[in-house]
Design a protein around this motif. Structure first.
Motif, PDB file in Angstrom:
ATOM      1  N   SER A 186      59.267  79.753  20.325  1.00 38.91           N
ATOM      2  CA  SER A 186      60.506  78.600  20.287  1.00 38.91           C
ATOM      3  C   SER A 186      60.899  77.794  22.182  1.00 38.91           C
ATOM      4  O   SER A 186      60.612  78.879  22.875  1.00 38.91           O
ATOM      5  N   GLN A 187      61.628  77.499  21.827  1.00 40.17           N
ATOM      6  CA  GLN A 187      62.037  76.793  23.949  1.00 40.17           C
ATOM      7  C   GLN A 187      62.703  78.003  24.494  1.00 40.17           C
ATOM      8  O   GLN A 187      62.314  78.252  25.701  1.00 40.17           O
ATOM      9  N   GLU A 188      63.621  78.747  23.841  1.00 39.20           N
ATOM     10  CA  GLU A 188      63.825  79.984  24.512  1.00 39.20           C
ATOM     11  C   GLU A 188      63.196  81.047  25.190  1.00 39.20           C
ATOM     12  O   GLU A 188      62.724  81.137  26.769  1.00 39.20           O
ATOM     13  N   ILE A 189      62.386  81.079  24.355  1.00 43.62           N
ATOM     14  CA  ILE A 189      61.417  81.672  25.223  1.00 43.62           C
ATOM     15  C   ILE A 189      59.933  80.926  25.727  1.00 43.62           C
ATOM     16  O   ILE A 189      59.997  81.427  27.358  1.00 43.62           O
ATOM     17  N   MET A 190      60.197  79.716  25.352  1.00 43.90           N
ATOM     18  CA  MET A 190      58.875  79.371  26.855  1.00 43.90           C
ATOM     19  C   MET A 190      60.151  79.357  27.827  1.00 43.90           C
ATOM     20  O   MET A 190      59.353  79.610  28.943  1.00 43.90           O
ATOM     21  N   TRP A 229      57.263  69.689  26.131  1.00 44.64           N
ATOM     22  CA  TRP A 229      58.700  70.114  27.035  1.00 44.64           C
ATOM     23  C   TRP A 229      58.242  71.182  28.351  1.00 44.64           C
ATOM     24  O   TRP A 229      58.622  71.186  29.548  1.00 44.64           O
ATOM     25  N   LEU A 230      57.194  72.873  27.591  1.00 41.16           N
ATOM     26  CA  LEU A 230      57.072  73.436  28.632  1.00 41.16           C
ATOM     27  C   LEU A 230      56.444  73.398  29.396  1.00 41.16           C
ATOM     28  O   LEU A 230      56.331  73.257  30.642  1.00 41.16           O
ATOM     29  N   ILE A 231      55.513  72.168  29.157  1.00 44.00           N
ATOM     30  CA  ILE A 231      54.467  71.192  30.380  1.00 44.00           C
ATOM     31  C   ILE A 231      55.100  70.840  31.679  1.00 44.00           C
ATOM     32  O   ILE A 231      55.125  70.816  32.722  1.00 44.00           O
ATOM     33  N   MET A 237      39.686  89.724  33.573  1.00 40.17           N
ATOM     34  CA  MET A 237      41.031  89.485  33.169  1.00 40.17           C
ATOM     35  C   MET A 237      42.465  89.505  33.461  1.00 40.17           C
ATOM     36  O   MET A 237      43.246  88.970  33.905  1.00 40.17           O
ATOM     37  N   CYS A 238      42.868  91.135  32.472  1.00 41.91           N
ATOM     38  CA  CYS A 238      43.989  91.335  32.491  1.00 41.91           C
ATOM     39  C   CYS A 238      44.501  91.834  33.890  1.00 41.91           C
ATOM     40  O   CYS A 238      45.395  92.227  34.340  1.00 41.91           O
ATOM     41  N   ARG A 239      43.437  92.418  35.223  1.00 39.79           N
ATOM     42  CA  ARG A 239      44.132  92.460  36.183  1.00 39.79           C
ATOM     43  C   ARG A 239      44.863  91.308  36.849  1.00 39.79           C
ATOM     44  O   ARG A 239      45.435  91.233  38.151  1.00 39.79           O
ATOM     45  N   ASP A 240      44.061  90.056  36.304  1.00 46.26           N
ATOM     46  CA  ASP A 240      44.520  89.165  37.035  1.00 46.26           C
ATOM     47  C   ASP A 240      46.064  88.460  35.785  1.00 46.26           C
ATOM     48  O   ASP A 240      46.781  87.427  36.753  1.00 46.26           O
ATOM     49  N   GLN A 241      46.364  88.837  35.400  1.00 47.79           N
ATOM     50  CA  GLN A 241      47.339  88.020  34.091  1.00 47.79           C
ATOM     51  C   GLN A 241      48.174  88.628  33.557  1.00 47.79           C
ATOM     52  O   GLN A 241      48.239  89.776  33.835  1.00 47.79           O
ATOM     53  N   ILE A 242      48.678  88.246  32.814  1.00 47.26           N
ATOM     54  CA  ILE A 242      49.910  88.942  31.574  1.00 47.26           C
ATOM     55  C   ILE A 242      49.811  87.949  31.047  1.00 47.26           C
ATOM     56  O   ILE A 242      49.522  86.912  30.707  1.00 47.26           O
ATOM     57  N   SER A 243      50.179  87.786  29.301  1.00 52.61           N
ATOM     58  CA  SER A 243      49.836  87.352  28.158  1.00 52.61           C
ATOM     59  C   SER A 243      51.459  87.421  27.509  1.00 52.61           C
ATOM     60  O   SER A 243      51.703  88.569  26.802  1.00 52.61           O
ATOM     61  N   VAL A 244      51.403  86.162  26.495  1.00 55.99           N
ATOM     62  CA  VAL A 244      52.921  86.740  25.888  1.00 55.99           C
ATOM     63  C   VAL A 244      52.423  86.100  25.342  1.00 55.99           C
ATOM     64  O   VAL A 244      52.177  85.077  24.782  1.00 55.99           O
ATOM     65  N   SER A 245      52.675  86.911  23.874  1.00 53.70           N
ATOM     66  CA  SER A 245      53.070  86.122  22.328  1.00 53.70           C
ATOM     67  C   SER A 245      54.036  85.057  21.767  1.00 53.70           C
ATOM     68  O   SER A 245      55.160  85.040  22.789  1.00 53.70           O
ATOM     69  N   TRP A 246      53.859  84.581  20.491  1.00 55.43           N
ATOM     70  CA  TRP A 246      54.482  83.577  20.361  1.00 55.43           C
ATOM     71  C   TRP A 246      55.916  84.877  20.395  1.00 55.43           C
ATOM     72  O   TRP A 246      57.065  82.901  20.648  1.00 55.43           O
ATOM     73  N   ASP A 247      56.233  85.495  19.952  1.00 53.12           N
ATOM     74  CA  ASP A 247      57.957  86.252  20.504  1.00 53.12           C
ATOM     75  C   ASP A 247      58.131  86.578  20.884  1.00 53.12           C
ATOM     76  O   ASP A 247      59.239  87.785  21.496  1.00 53.12           O
ATOM     77  N   GLY A 248      57.481  86.374  22.368  1.00 54.56           N
ATOM     78  CA  GLY A 248      58.300  87.598  23.835  1.00 54.56           C
ATOM     79  C   GLY A 248      57.325  87.903  23.939  1.00 54.56           C
ATOM     80  O   GLY A 248      58.468  89.196  25.450  1.00 54.56           O
ATOM     81  N   TYR A 249      56.259  89.110  23.160  1.00 53.91           N
ATOM     82  CA  TYR A 249      56.099  90.112  23.639  1.00 53.91           C
ATOM     83  C   TYR A 249      55.385  90.212  24.811  1.00 53.91           C
ATOM     84  O   TYR A 249      54.026  89.369  24.246  1.00 53.91           O
TER      85      TYR A 249
END
Ligand code: SF4
Ligand code: SF4
Lengths: 335, 110
Positions: free
Chosen positions: A72-76, A106-108, A269-281
């Motif tokens: 959702s736009q809210e999580i973005m 919108w996100l971009i 790559m996990c040492r330099d990033q964080i990954s977010v799922s579609w529902d914000g986890y």
């Protein structure tokens, strides 16, 4: 809707059932356990939905047209806030096909407004759909880096992985991107391609296969690009199912273990990033996301710098795909 | 033993080092060096190995170098052409020995 998706728990069970030295043991052997993220995170990779116009055989997301998960736009907005608060410089948008999320543009726009470098991962074919045909120009306007999957430089190998007609459709879109200046010498519009092995084998050395892509795409179609990332197939999602069904699971995992290269560990790559799922986890990477291996900051709505940086990474046997040979990451080889 | 060739035996290759470790190590060091990038690329060497594997019809080598060639970025069209090279040389070698047949026949004939 009845979606045929492998449960993360059964995937982990499967990965545990393989008779190999566990990844944790391997890290302990080289005194690299626990694996921790760096002092600062530079990339936020967000998976804005599992819907895709394709259903590729190697897809770890098990994405496809029947999926319904969409960010959702809210999580973005929460993601952008965290990027702003923690000076995370790069936004890496993935999916599914990110274009199919109605808030993708919108996100971009928002991310470029706060001066973030934006990467969008693209399967190319989606841009041939008239509803998304305007996007190449939109990307160019916002200086978005396009990372496009093209598993091989021939039709047969590409279509076998991604479906009939995909290669030709991808070639048309690549020509269009080139016309806008993407991947052209002297242009600041970056177009990087992604190679994936067409089955249960390891990727070749990046330099060699990049040269093949360059020569073949230029000679046959006049296409140019910046870099090629050789990314291995991860034993997760649809590819894990393929490995199991085809009797390749044990040999493939053994191959990954045999190719373990300790030098890649500090660059995963996990040492330099964080990954977010579609529902914000939050997860350490997109693969952990699909396996539901959660990380310390649990949700984007509650994410502190001290949780992000120097966090303990949730490793499991699929991590062997990141450390085989020259290593594999969303930016290609690691060493 | 059901068959002389068992895929699981490929993984036991290193047991050949048990009785003669020095020779094994020398062989493996040489073997490794042969397949590195040199005047020929590692891929060209993998394709040659695949062709030779077919010429000598070694199932272990066919298994290993099918995977090896793919992992060097080769495709099945290239691999098939490499096997045709092996086939042409094997076939040609058989055929050219026909000249010996002719020589013998000529010598003993009227
Ligand atoms: S690999 Fe990419 S393009 Fe293919 S189904 Fe998965 S998300 Fe879609
Ligand atoms: S699979 Fe994910 S968690 Fe594991 S090493 Fe790779 S990036 Fe890190």
């Amino acid at each position: 809707m009845n979606v045929n998706v492998t449960s993360p728990f059964s995937q982990l069970d499967t990965l545990e059932s393989v008779g190999i030295k566990t990844f944790v043991e391997k890290l302990k052997e080289i005194q690299a356990f626990p694996l921790k993220s760096g002092d600062h995170i530079n990339i936020m990779q967000i998976n804005i939905g599992k819907v895709c116009n394709l259903s590729c055989k190697h897809c770890h997301v098990e994405a496809g047209p029947q999926r319904t998960e969409i960010m959702s736009q809210e999580i973005m907005a929460q993601c952008l806030q965290v990027m702003n608060d923690h000076q995370i410089k790069t936004l890496d948008i993935t999916g599914g096909a990110p274009e199919l999320n109605p808030n993708h543009q919108w996100l971009i726009r928002q991310a470029t407004e706060i001066n973030r470098h934006v990467i969008t991962r693209c399967n190319l074919t989606v841009l041939n759909d008239k509803n998304y045909a305007h996007l190449p120009e939109f990307y160019a306007e916002h200086k978005v880096e396009v990372v496009a999957s093209l598993p091989y430089y021939t039709q047969k190998n590409t279509d076998r992985m991604r479906g009939d007609g995909v290669f030709q459709s991808s070639i048309e879109v690549l020509k269009q991107l080139n016309k806008l200046g993407y991947g052209r010498e002297g242009s600041d519009l970056k177009l990087n391609l992604v190679y994936n092995p067409g089955g249960a084998f390891l990727p070749p050395a990046q330099q060699g296969i990049e040269a093949d892509f360059r020569r073949n795409l230029l000679d046959q179609y006049g296409i140019t690009f910046n870099s090629l990332y050789a990314i291995g197939n991860f034993p997760v999602g649809r590819f894990l199912t393929f490995l199991q069904k085809s009797g390749n699971l044990q040999p493939y995992m053994e191959k990954l273990v045999a190719a373990f290269n300790p030098e890649t560990v500090s660059g995963v790559m996990c040492r330099d990033q964080i990954s977010v799922s579609w529902d914000g986890y939050l997860f350490d990477c997109d693969f952990n996301q699909m396996l539901n291996l959660s990380c310390k900051p649990k949700h984007i709505s509650d994410c502190k710098a001290e949780d992000l940086n120097g966090r303990e990474i949730a490793v499991h046997n699929h991590c062997y795909a990141c450390t085989a040979g020259s290593g594999s990451s969303c930016g290609g080889a690691v060493v | 033993m059901d068959t002389y060739y068992n895929p699981a035996d490929l993984a036991k290759f290193s047991t050949m080092g048990e009785e003669a470790p020095d020779l094994w190590q020398k062989f493996m060091a040489y073997y490794g060096a042969v397949f590195e990038n040199g005047a020929l690329t590692a891929r060209e060497k993998a394709l040659i190995a695949l062709a030779v594997a077919h010429a000598i019809q070694c199932p272990y080598c066919i298994d290993a170098y099918t995977q090896g060639a793919l992992e060097k970025g080769a495709n099945e069209a290239q691999m098939t052409e490499a096997i045709h090279v092996a086939c042409a040389i094997r076939g040609g070698a058989a055929l050219v020995h026909g000249v010996q047949m002719k020589n013998v026949a000529k010598k003993i004939g009227f």
